[in-house]
Scaffold this active site. Structure first.
Site, short mmCIF file in Angstrom:
data_model
loop_
_atom_site.label_atom_id
_atom_site.label_comp_id
_atom_site.label_asym_id
_atom_site.label_seq_id
_atom_site.Cartn_x
_atom_site.Cartn_y
_atom_site.Cartn_z
N LYS A 156 29.56 34.32 40.52
CA LYS A 156 30.16 34.46 39.28
C LYS A 156 30.81 33.27 38.52
CE LYS A 156 33.77 37.16 37.89
NZ LYS A 156 34.66 36.47 37.03
N CYS A 214 40.50 39.88 32.34
CA CYS A 214 41.20 40.98 33.01
C CYS A 214 42.77 40.83 32.79
CB CYS A 214 41.22 40.71 34.73
SG CYS A 214 39.52 40.88 35.25
N ARG A 243 47.52 35.13 29.95
CA ARG A 243 46.47 34.07 30.45
C ARG A 243 46.48 32.95 29.25
NH1 ARG A 243 41.96 36.93 33.30
NH2 ARG A 243 41.74 35.08 34.65
N ASP A 245 42.09 36.58 43.99
CA ASP A 245 40.88 37.62 43.72
C ASP A 245 40.86 38.39 44.70
OD1 ASP A 245 38.98 35.15 41.48
OD2 ASP A 245 40.74 36.29 41.10
N ARG A 263 31.09 44.07 36.06
CA ARG A 263 31.33 42.43 35.39
C ARG A 263 31.03 41.55 36.39
NH1 ARG A 263 36.64 41.28 32.75
NH2 ARG A 263 35.85 39.45 33.00
#
Ligand code: EPZ
Length: 423
Positions: free
Chosen positions: A22, A117, A122, A306, A398
């Site tokens: 991704k 997210c 961020r 992640d 997603r």
């Protein structure tokens, strides 16, 4: 919104094929905007973020031809707009790459702040620092970032924080700048190397991707008719490796690059999980009791942030006290509260989660709070006794291609229903 109904206590067994990365695809498709020509990209993951990015690029004038389910021909010849301000831009983080791509092509860009997210602030200050170093003027007005430069000139940029997004965005803006750009303290993730390889295949001159110093010598034009195949998604692969271990199953994870999985594989071995590496696949199985472990997330090649939510589900299966220290993001443990609803014994102390293994998980209604937290809830549902309902499934869509089908093919029992249905 849909939800997943997961009947647990299933040991996952069999083979699963990993899709394209991704976070490589999210950089490679915008990179195609640097080219006033056609290129072909293979092994694109069929996920929601890519569908949204494609819609945004089409609104700028890019044309896509579906060669097959995983191959796209991108024609950016007639891209005429450098304004990407639709609401789609705020639906995911990867939209930020349109800043570097549009600035690199037009020396101008007007984009909406990216979404993504929600696990802490961020910022994009390092992206902006890079663009300004290259000669761009940056204004922030009405939620839009406006970039403009008379000329883009190579510069030496030292990232204050190891940032995947800033590293890629500066590369995108620098490939056609005049002179040499050096990015120091660059991120080294495999998907950064993949994006650099794609740009070099189009005639860019990038050296050092995958190390912490990347040198980009600007070129006048890029050439088309390139065919590039995206690398396998190391985070999807890691999620299935962890799922195999957490359910005490036996799974061959196919279409992976074992080297990309090294930090996870080493941690699994430390936890007494069996690992067998082949050229492009890894077998994961459990024979004996799992051992507790401590995990600290770090930039690549460290343990990926992640994978820490899925890893928490595995640590819950190991007797004893384990810890996870999250050093990348400042608030990425919100999913722990969802796992507690299933009986998990854990507490969060700042950037550390203390996990008490051996506690039995039981099915409960839980929410996917973000993409990887959603994956953790699904894995917990596969382990738990009884039925778990995971809502906000669009988060999972997603970033995970056909996750329900892939897990059910391994023996999971997952049904996707609309939110109004009950268990
Ligand atoms: C990318 O996010 C990934 N997203 C994330 O994956 C991944 O978790 C992250 O890299 C770390 O590997 C995409 O590639 C689309 P960063 P990004 O810039 O670029 C701080 C997923 O699940 N920072 O490497 O946003 C930042 O706050 C997603 O696929 C600044 O301070 O991550 C963080 O603490 C979730 N200023 C750290 O750096 C900046 O300008 C690393 O962030 C940029 C970042």
């Amino acid at each position: 919104m849909d939800k997943l109904l997961i009947r647990g206590q299933k040991r996952l067994k069999g083979e699963v094929v990993i899709s394209g990365a991704k976070n490589a695809a999210l950089g490679i498709l915008p990179a195609a905007l640097l080219l006033s020509d056609v290129c072909t990209v293979e092994n694109i993951p069929n996920i929601l973020d890519i569908a949204i990015l494609r819609r945004i690029m089409e609104s700028l004038g890019a044309k896509f031809i579906d060669i097959d389910d995983y191959t796209l021909r991108v024609d950016a010849t007639n891209v005429s707009s450098y304004v990407a301000t639709g609401e789609d831009m705020h639906r995911f983080r990867g939209s930020y790459y349109l800043m570097g791509a549009l600035l690199g092509r037009f020396k101008k860009a007007v984009v909406t702040f990216p979404g993504g997210c929600n696990f802490g602030s961020r910022p994009i200050d390092q992206h902006i620092k890079g663009f300004e170093a290259l000669g761009a003027k940056v204004e922030i007005q009405h939620g839009h970032i406006k970039l403009s430069a008379n000329k883009l000139t190579g510069a030496n940029i030292y990232l204050d924080v190891v940032s995947v997004g800033a590293t890629v965005n500066i590369m995108l803006a620098a490939v056609k700048a005049e002179g040499v750009t050096t990015i120091e303290n660059a991120a080294k993730e495999p998907h950064i190397v993949d994006i650099a390889n794609f740009l070099n295949a189009m005639g860019a001159d990038i050296k050092g991707a995958g190390t912490d110093i990347i040198r980009i010598r600007g070129v006048k034009e890029l050439k088309g008719n390139v065919v590039h195949s995206i690398i396998p998604d190391m985070i999807e692969a890691g999620t299935y490796m962890i799922a195999a271990a957490a359910t005490r199953g036996d799974v061959l994870v196919k279409n992976v690059i074992p080297k990309h999985m090294e930090s996870l594989s080493a941690k699994l071995v430390e936890m007494n999980v069996k690992i067998q590496e082949y050229d492009d696949s890894i077998r994961v199985w459990v024979k004996d009791r799992l051992s507790r472990a401590n995990i600290k997330t770090l930039p690549y090649p460290g343990f990926p942030t992640d994978l820490q939510p899925p890893a928490a589900v595995l640590l819950l299966q190991a007797e004893g006290i384990s810890t996870i220290t999250e050093s990348i993001f400042d608030n990425r443990f919100q999913y722990i509260d969802e796992l507690k609803r299933m009986g998990a014994k854990a507490r969060v102390e700042g950037r550390m989660a203390v996990i008490e293994g051996g506690s039995k998980l039981t099915g409960a209604p839980v929410k996917a709070l973000d993409l990887r937290a959603g994956a953790a809830c699904v894995l917990a549902g596969c382990v738990a006794e009884g039925v778990t309902e995971v809502s906000n499934v669009s988060y999972i869509d997603r970033g995970y291609e056909r996750m329900v089908e892939k897990l059910n093919s391994l023996g999971a029992d997952i049904r996707r229903v609309s939110d109004s249905d009950s268990a």
